[in-house]
Motif scaffolding. Structure first.
Motif, PDB file in Angstrom:
ATOM      1  N   HIS A  70      -1.047  20.401 -84.648  1.00 50.84           N
ATOM      2  CA  HIS A  70      -2.296  20.135 -84.118  1.00 50.84           C
ATOM      3  C   HIS A  70      -2.803  21.409 -83.410  1.00 50.84           C
ATOM      4  O   HIS A  70      -2.255  22.075 -82.928  1.00 50.84           O
ATOM      5  N   THR A  71      -4.243  21.662 -83.798  1.00 49.48           N
ATOM      6  CA  THR A  71      -4.791  23.091 -83.387  1.00 49.48           C
ATOM      7  C   THR A  71      -4.830  23.282 -81.894  1.00 49.48           C
ATOM      8  O   THR A  71      -4.679  24.368 -81.423  1.00 49.48           O
ATOM      9  N   ASP A  72      -4.884  22.208 -81.123  1.00 48.66           N
ATOM     10  CA  ASP A  72      -4.861  22.383 -79.667  1.00 48.66           C
ATOM     11  C   ASP A  72      -3.513  22.218 -78.996  1.00 48.66           C
ATOM     12  O   ASP A  72      -3.476  22.171 -77.781  1.00 48.66           O
ATOM     13  N   CYS A  73      -2.252  22.384 -79.917  1.00 45.29           N
ATOM     14  CA  CYS A  73      -1.294  22.359 -79.314  1.00 45.29           C
ATOM     15  C   CYS A  73      -0.826  23.638 -78.394  1.00 45.29           C
ATOM     16  O   CYS A  73      -0.772  24.656 -79.042  1.00 45.29           O
ATOM     17  N   PRO A  74      -0.400  23.845 -77.219  1.00 45.78           N
ATOM     18  CA  PRO A  74      -0.061  25.096 -76.618  1.00 45.78           C
ATOM     19  C   PRO A  74       1.053  25.787 -77.120  1.00 45.78           C
ATOM     20  O   PRO A  74       1.222  27.000 -77.002  1.00 45.78           O
TER      21      PRO A  74
ATOM     22  N   ARG B 243       1.602  26.095 -80.037  1.00 47.62           N
ATOM     23  CA  ARG B 243       1.135  26.901 -81.298  1.00 47.62           C
ATOM     24  C   ARG B 243       0.646  28.132 -80.870  1.00 47.62           C
ATOM     25  O   ARG B 243       0.879  29.246 -81.652  1.00 47.62           O
ATOM     26  N   ASP B 244      -0.148  28.347 -79.780  1.00 49.59           N
ATOM     27  CA  ASP B 244      -0.377  29.582 -79.140  1.00 49.59           C
ATOM     28  C   ASP B 244       0.648  30.570 -78.984  1.00 49.59           C
ATOM     29  O   ASP B 244       0.691  31.666 -79.261  1.00 49.59           O
TER      30      ASP B 244
END
Length: 121
Positions: free
Chosen positions: A20-24, A26-27
């Motif tokens: 998911h693009t809002d997963c921390p 991922r950052d």
């Protein structure tokens, strides 16, 4: 049915869904695998280094990109920063326990790659 890595439970019990693009998480992966993030983590595995030493150890990195990369890795908790109150200030960077944990497989990856490359002539 086996659960994928993206559905593993974090220590706090929160689920991280890395696709998911809002997963921390991922950052953080973006910071570690950025053009310079990997090199910073590998460079700091052997020793803590001052800013200029780190810049010298990573050929091709600009001061601006090194500063941006370090800022992101410090914020992610992978790198620590110590400022000595001298004139000019001496800033030293090193890996946190988490940074060492992530740096180990990166170093192993590069070792595997270099062992498979043909000898330089």
């Amino acid at each position: 049915m086996e659960v994928g890595a993206q559905d593993k439970q974090a220590e706090t019990g929160r689920r991280y869904e890395v696709f998911h693009t809002d997963c921390p998480a991922r950052d953080m992966v973006d910071h570690v695998t950025s053009r310079w993030g990997i090199w910073v983590l590998i460079s700091l595995r052997a020793n803590d280094l001052r800013f200029y030493e780190l810049r010298e150890s990573i050929q091709g990195i600009s001061e601006k990109m090194l500063a941006q990369t370090l800022r992101a890795l410090v914020q992610d908790g992978l790198v620590w920063r110590k400022v000595e109150p001298t004139t000019p200030p001496q800033v030293t960077y090193g890996l946190t326990e988490f940074g060492r944990d992530l740096g180990e497989p990166l170093e192993d990856l590069f070792g595997r790659i270099t062992r498979r490359l043909p000898p330089r002539g």
